[in-house]
Design an enzyme around this catalytic site. Structure first.
Site: not given
Ligand code: GLY
Length: 364
Positions: A213, A241-244, A264-265, A267
């Site tokens: 990210t 799928r959606v992360g943070d 980042t990392g 999510g």
């Molecule tokens: N931090 C980015 C994700 O997990 O999509």
């Protein structure tokens, strides 16, 4: 690395952290090394993730030219979004499990406390620009999937292919190796492809499942605080799928007078703790930027203790999360769960990559 050393399962990242890591004592902020303070108080400050060196240069140039801080932040991350060699964001990002690149992005403006976000957006190389349009041209905050795509089309963004030849080969290699129980098999020469080999060398042995990210926050000379986070998300993710990253409060948070933070990392870990908002709350409480990031990471590490599959034998997270933040005075910091991460700072002195503070030290 060749086939005999890289198992199928290593490719999809279930390998635990290579080697044992040493646990620092519990007083984390006291034990982690303190990078030199970054950011010139009173001047402008940019803080971004380790892949943001060129982004920070572009944002800095924009600030020097007197452009609005949100323009500068978005111009910065556009460099990474448009770079086909950055496989973690924008054009050339690693696709989902069906070979489709789905992008997530959010912007937040600390002057107005408004934000805009898109998730699972296809066919737009610069989702950060679409996120900004959501903020400025709707009374809503978050558009996803087909709706986000239609909104982008309405605003003149063509539907472009985001899969490059390199990421197509990497995705197909992943798919071919994934299982013995389906119709896809790996030809012996597949892993010899230079693009695939480079990818495996960089990410194949990574912490848990790789995801990348870019986050970039700006504190302008006037003291305004803005942030943007943009990503292609978890490699080979489940479609949708959606992360943070695009979630306000998790992937970024900016508030004038207090600070701006982003992540980042992994999510999911950050989604469950609303980490960027937590960092900004710790800044409000008067913690230094580095302490604020470390405290938010500590909270993630503590919550991870509740989920056995995400812990190593010593109870530590088997993944990494990074926070980046800048406070109202223009001081910046970066911190990660595990040692070895870097972050980038830009200010009147120039642009430089620095070591992030951390909770746990990896063994050499
Ligand atoms: N931090 C980015 C994700 O997990 O999509």
């Amino acid at each position: 690395m060749n086939d005999s050393t890289l198992s199928r399962r290593k490719l999809i990242g279930t390998a635990a952290l290579a080697g044992a890591a040493a646990l620092l004592p519990r007083d984390l902020a006291a034990q982690a090394p303190a990078p030199a303070p970054a950011g010139a108080p009173g001047g402008y400050t940019i803080v971004t993730s380790s892949n943001g060196l060129e982004a920070a240069k572009a944002a800095r140039q924009a600030l020097i030219q007197g452009r609005d801080p949100l323009d500068a932040a978005i111009a910065g991350v556009n460099v990474a979004e448009l770079d086909p060699d950055d496989v973690t964001v924008g054009y050339g990002g690693i696709p989902n499990e069906e070979g489709v690149v789905e992008l997530d992005a959010a912007v937040m403006d600390g002057r107005t406390m408004r934000a805009g976000a898109v998730a699972a957006l296809t066919g737009v190389k610069t989702p950060s620009k679409v996120a900004r349009l959501v903020m400025e041209h709707t009374d809503r905050v978050f558009l996803v999937g087909a709706g986000a795509r239609r909104f982008a089309t309405a605003h003149g963004f063509p539907d472009e292919s985001l899969l490059t030849e390199k990421t197509r080969k990497i995705w197909l290699h992943w798919k071919n190796r994934l299982s013995d129980l389906d119709d896809w098999i790996e030809a012996a020469r597949d892993a010899e492809d230079p693009d695939v080999k480079r990818f495996l060398e960089r990410y194949g042995e990574g912490l848990f499942r790789p995801q990348g990210t870019i986050h970039l926050s700006v504190r302008s000379e006037k003291g305004d605080l803005v942030g943007v986070t943009t990503t292609s998300g978890l490699f080979f993710k489940i479609p949708g799928r959606v992360g943070d990253s695009p979630v306000v409060g998790a992937g970024l948070y900016s508030e004038n007078g207090v600070g701006s933070a982003g992540s980042t990392g992994r999510g999911e870990a950050n989604l469950l703790t609303c980490g960027s908002h937590t960092v900004v709350e710790f800044l409000r409480d008067g913690l230094s930027p580095e302490e604020a990031c470390l405290r938010a990471l500590k909270r993630i590490a503590e919550k991870t203790h509740l989920v056995p599959r995400h812990r190593d034998a010593k109870g530590r997270p088997k993944f990494n999360v990074n926070f980046y933040c800048v406070n109202a005075a223009g001081r910046a910091a970066g911190a990660a769960i595990w040692s070895g991460s870097k972050y980038v700072v830009g200010d009147a002195e120039g642009v430089r990559r620095l070591d992030s503070a951390y909770l746990y030290k990896k063994d050499a």
